[in-house]
Design a protein around this motif. Structure first.
Motif, short mmCIF file in Angstrom:
data_model
loop_
_atom_site.label_atom_id
_atom_site.label_comp_id
_atom_site.label_asym_id
_atom_site.label_seq_id
_atom_site.Cartn_x
_atom_site.Cartn_y
_atom_site.Cartn_z
N GLN A 298 2.97 19.09 -20.31
CA GLN A 298 1.75 19.36 -21.06
C GLN A 298 0.57 19.69 -20.15
O GLN A 298 -0.17 20.67 -20.37
CB GLN A 298 1.41 18.15 -21.93
N ASN A 308 -0.89 25.36 -24.76
CA ASN A 308 -0.83 24.05 -25.40
C ASN A 308 0.62 23.67 -25.66
O ASN A 308 1.24 24.22 -26.57
CB ASN A 308 -1.63 24.07 -26.70
N MET A 309 1.15 22.75 -24.86
CA MET A 309 2.53 22.29 -25.02
C MET A 309 2.61 20.95 -25.76
O MET A 309 3.71 20.41 -25.91
CB MET A 309 3.20 22.15 -23.65
N LYS A 310 1.47 20.42 -26.18
CA LYS A 310 1.51 19.10 -26.83
C LYS A 310 2.31 19.15 -28.12
O LYS A 310 3.11 18.26 -28.42
CB LYS A 310 0.10 18.61 -27.08
N CYS A 311 2.06 20.18 -28.92
CA CYS A 311 2.78 20.30 -30.18
C CYS A 311 4.29 20.51 -29.92
O CYS A 311 5.14 19.91 -30.58
CB CYS A 311 2.21 21.47 -30.98
N ALA A 312 4.59 21.35 -28.92
CA ALA A 312 5.99 21.65 -28.61
C ALA A 312 6.70 20.49 -27.92
O ALA A 312 7.91 20.55 -27.71
CB ALA A 312 6.05 22.90 -27.72
N ASP A 316 9.24 22.32 -32.30
CA ASP A 316 8.76 23.67 -32.05
C ASP A 316 7.32 23.79 -32.55
O ASP A 316 6.99 23.32 -33.65
CB ASP A 316 9.64 24.69 -32.77
N SER A 317 6.46 24.41 -31.75
CA SER A 317 5.03 24.39 -32.01
C SER A 317 4.66 25.03 -33.34
O SER A 317 5.21 26.05 -33.73
CB SER A 317 4.29 25.09 -30.88
N TRP A 322 5.62 28.47 -28.47
CA TRP A 322 6.36 27.60 -27.56
C TRP A 322 7.28 26.65 -28.32
O TRP A 322 6.96 26.14 -29.39
CB TRP A 322 5.38 26.83 -26.67
#
Length: 790
Positions: A298, A308-312, A316-317, A322
């Motif tokens: 993240q 933004n990798m927090k959701c992924a 899956d975002s 991502w």
């Protein structure tokens, strides 16, 4: 304070914003995705309606508006989702929207349809290119040749928008000081700039400020602490599950380490910088998306790529392309053990493979050990073909200087910029200049665009933002505290940060053409009242000059404290005998008679006051030193001062001979004043927006909250500083009009208006009254013109 502070504060800051009750991502987005996405997202626009973004949704379709924030009655889509008529209800196929879901949608509309700019239901088809894009500069317009101006002037002409006007000198110098070193210009520094007739005085000032290594690092440490979530207290410190990188980071800023090298050392985990990628070891158990491995994925993607990798990290975002697999693959680069993907904390049986998201410029060897994988990632991140890396940092810095990013929000780098040419040109320029952060700052700061008057806005820009000029910015919590401490002399005594703040270079003076020479022969004597036990005295002398001097140096100190004025203007002061004032002060003198006045004080015995003015640099310069020809006030009469030994007695020769040249109004001492970025967070700074830094923070809230209004109005911490500041400034406030002018020029960069003078006259009837001085400070510090960088 004597007046009801909250009543005075509220007109300055309105409206006050409260957070919405409906959570868009978790409550509204699933409803829209299930019922609307098939026909109204990505490339599909049934009925002309697209719902990729809030802006597209509000724009409506072929029949006009379908959604109006705040109005349930005017939001036609609610009627369609609730309809029982199969010919008109939405969605036209499949299950109908449930009553509970309609209730959520209605409440969401009622609360204003809060929907973050970074969140999209679908893609408009735009994707940033990986490799840097060479931009051909357009021809200059209006004789403005700076590359930034050439791009922006053509942009404005295409949009049929007038060029922004040039910011007044007073506005520019205040903005430059706050943006580069985070503190205010003194009235002396402000007026030196205003009266400078040089055609390149702005560039001179920018060079001067960027050369102040310590002040630059003190200020920009705030930006990098937020970005790298570095702090001195908070989650993980008690249990040892977190390490700060302050010493490494401060040295990198002070020494102007190239940004690509900074990045490699952060990712490659150099010993003093390893706290960043190691993240926080949370106390107790956490969900799968908050492990150290996932924090790594993240933080690295957000900080260096604006992704933004927090959701992924959980699934899956929802907000961009991502995937959970990509997040876990990046986390596996850092992990010591094989990683199994967990979707919403449920194991999937799939394993992660160490890799990153952009194989077109290279890939990580999944069989390599952790240290080698990190080295490979660091090299890929800073690869010359990684245009995402350079675009992300130049966009962040542009937002810091200009009030809004070329891509907004700055962590949504998949969003189309309002000027692709400008963003790509800046990214290429930054790399061409060796990833030099200060050089890039200068490149932006020396443009006419930066020097323009800010675009005054009735509200914060929305999705349809069009560039018209710089956007006003609120001071950060650290800037606000630094400037209040600077004016009132209430800085903390000790920093929390373990950093070396000794200047790399000798501090620059107000005018670069007036460098002070080495201290030569000093003929001045220590002087005091005839009675050596007198604690407080007033001294004065005068000198006639045929013309204003081109150069004048002042060297002065007192055992223990003094303040000095020339022709009624405050020049300098000190409360520490080991910190002599050594300044170039020619601008305070004029042709004809010049009056020099000193207020001095002993705290319990000492040597007295000593000062020497040298008019000219040559050995035959006209010297004016303290001696029996100075006068001291006694029983309301002026009599000759008592002259004592020369400067060479005791430790004084060493102290005076080693005096450090500084600006008027700035004391020379072993270290600069402690700054807010170097101390622990407190309740006031926290309410003003300084984050806990458990998470990466790339932009702070711009709106004033009720908590901030209360803390600024009646908070104990600010009240303490203002009370101490009033006591510190009480002596200077004796001449009320001079003090008021000094205070306004120092804080606001201007003199008070007639209307303000009338208000001040009703507040400050007795300048000897500490409470009245405190009330005046409060009135000035609460003004929007103080707290906003125009």
């Amino acid at each position: 304070m004597n007046f009801p502070p909250i009543l005075l504060l509220l007109p300055f800051f309105s409206p006050l914003f409260l957070s919405a009750k409906i959570d868009f991502v978790h409550q509204v987005m699933p409803i829209l995705k299930k019922n609307c996405a098939e026909c109204h997202t990505d490339g599909k626009k049934k009925g002309g309606l697209s719902m990729n973004t809030r802006a597209e949704f509000l724009a409506g379709g072929e029949g006009g508006e379908v959604a109006v924030p705040g109005s349930i009655e005017d939001s036609y889509f609610l009627e369609l989702t609730a309809s029982t008529d199969l010919g008109e209800r939405m969605p036209p196929k499949g299950p109908e929207v449930s009553p509970d879901e309609i209730k959520i949608l209605k409440q969401w509309v009622k609360e204003g349809m809060v929907w973050d700019d970074a969140i999209t239901l679908g893609s408009s088809g735009w994707e940033p290119k990986m490799k840097p894009r060479i931009v051909k500069l357009p021809k200059p317009i209006n004789k403005r040749t700076h590359p930034i101006d050439r791009i922006l002037d053509n942009y404005l002409e295409d949009k049929k928008i007038n060029l922004p006007t040039v910011a007044p000198d007073r506005t520019f110098v205040r903005r430059a000081y706050l943006d580069i070193i985070g503190i205010l210009p003194t009235p002396e520094q402000l007026n030196v700039f205003i009266h400078n007739k040089s055609s390149d005085k702005k560039t001179q000032l920018i060079d001067q400020l960027l050369a102040e290594d310590v002040s630059y690092a003190d200020h920009w440490l705030t930006f990098w602490n937020d970005l790298l979530r570095n702090d001195y207290t908070g989650t993980g410190f008690i249990t040892g599950g977190r390490k700060q990188i302050t010493t490494w980071l401060y040295n990198a800023l002070k020494g102007n380490m190239p940004y690509d090298q900074m990045t490699r050392e952060l990712i490659d985990a150099k010993p003093d910088a390893a706290g960043f990628i190691n993240g926080i070891k949370w106390r107790g158990s956490v969900n799968a998306s908050q492990t150290r491995d996932m924090q790594f994925a993240q933080n690295v993607s957000q900080v260096f790529l604006g992704i933004n990798m927090k959701c992924a990290s959980c699934h899956d975002s929802f907000i961009d392309r991502w995937t959970l697999q990509e997040a876990y693959d990046l986390a596996a680069v850092f992990s010591e053990e094989p990683l199994e993907l967990e979707r919403c904390d449920i194991p999937t049986g799939k394993m992660a493979t160490p890799k990153w998201m952009f194989p077109e410029i290279g890939q990580i060897d999944p069989k390599a050990n952790k240290n080698e994988r990190l080295k490979q990632l660091a090299k890929l991140m800073t690869h010359p073909d990684n245009g995402r890396f350079t675009r992300t940092i130049v966009n962040r810095i542009w937002a810091q200087l200009m009030g809004r990013g070329i891509v907004h929000p700055v962590d949504a780098m998949h969003t189309k910029p309002w000027s692709e040419d400008l963003l790509d040109f800046l990214a290429i320029q930054f790399a061409k200049d060796g990833y030099d952060l200060r050089k890039f700052l200068k490149f932006v700061l020396t443009s006419e665009a930066y020097g323009s008057q800010t675009d005054r806005l009735e509200s914060l820009p929305g999705e349809e933002y069009v560039y018209k000029g710089p956007v006003p910015k609120r001071m950060t919590a650290e800037q606000l505290m630094d400037t209040i401490w600077q004016v009132t002399g209430t800085n903390p005594n000790q920093p929390e940060a373990k950093v070396d703040r000794s200047p790399k270079t000798t501090p620059r003076l107000v005018s670069e053409s007036k460098d002070l020479p080495e201290i030569e022969k000093i003929t001045a004597k220590w002087i005091w009242a005839p009675d050596p036990q007198t604690r407080k005295i007033k001294l004065r002398t005068s000198i006639d000059l045929e013309k204003q001097p081109a150069f004048t140096s002042l060297l002065a100190t007192c055992d223990n404290a003094f303040s000095l004025r020339v022709n009624g203007k405050f020049v300098t002061s000190s409360r520490e005998w080991t910190r002599p004032a050594y300044h170039e002060v020619s601008d305070f003198f004029k042709a004809g008679k010049n009056l020099i006045e000193v207020n001095a004080e002993m705290f319990g015995g000492g040597s007295g006051f000593i000062a020497q003015f040298s008019f000219g640099k040559e050995k035959d310069a006209n010297i004016l030193g303290t001696d029996q020809n100075w006068e001291v006030q006694q029983d309301k009469k002026w009599i000759p001062a008592k002259a004592f030994h020369k400067y060479g007695a005791g430790p004084w020769k060493r102290i005076l001979d080693q005096a450090i040249p500084t600006k008027p109004g700035q004391s020379a001492f072993d270290g600069p004043s402690v700054r807010a970025a170097l101390v622990k967070n407190d309740f006031l700074m926290r309410s003003l927006g300084r984050p806990h830094r458990d998470q990466v923070v790339t932009s702070r809230p711009a709106e004033l909250t009720m908590l901030q209004a209360i803390d600024l109005a009646n908070g104990a911490i600010l009240s303490k500083y203002l009370n101490e500041g009033a006591n510190n400034l009480k002596a200077k406030a004796t001449n009320s009009q001079q003090f008021i002018n000094w205070l306004y020029e120092h804080t606001l960069g201007r003199l008070p208006t007639n209307g303000e003078e009338q208000i001040i006259a009703s507040v400050m009837t007795d300048p000897k009254d500490t409470q009245q001085v405190e009330d005046l400070l409060w009135l000035v510090f609460m003004q929007p013109d103080f707290q906003i960088i125009r």
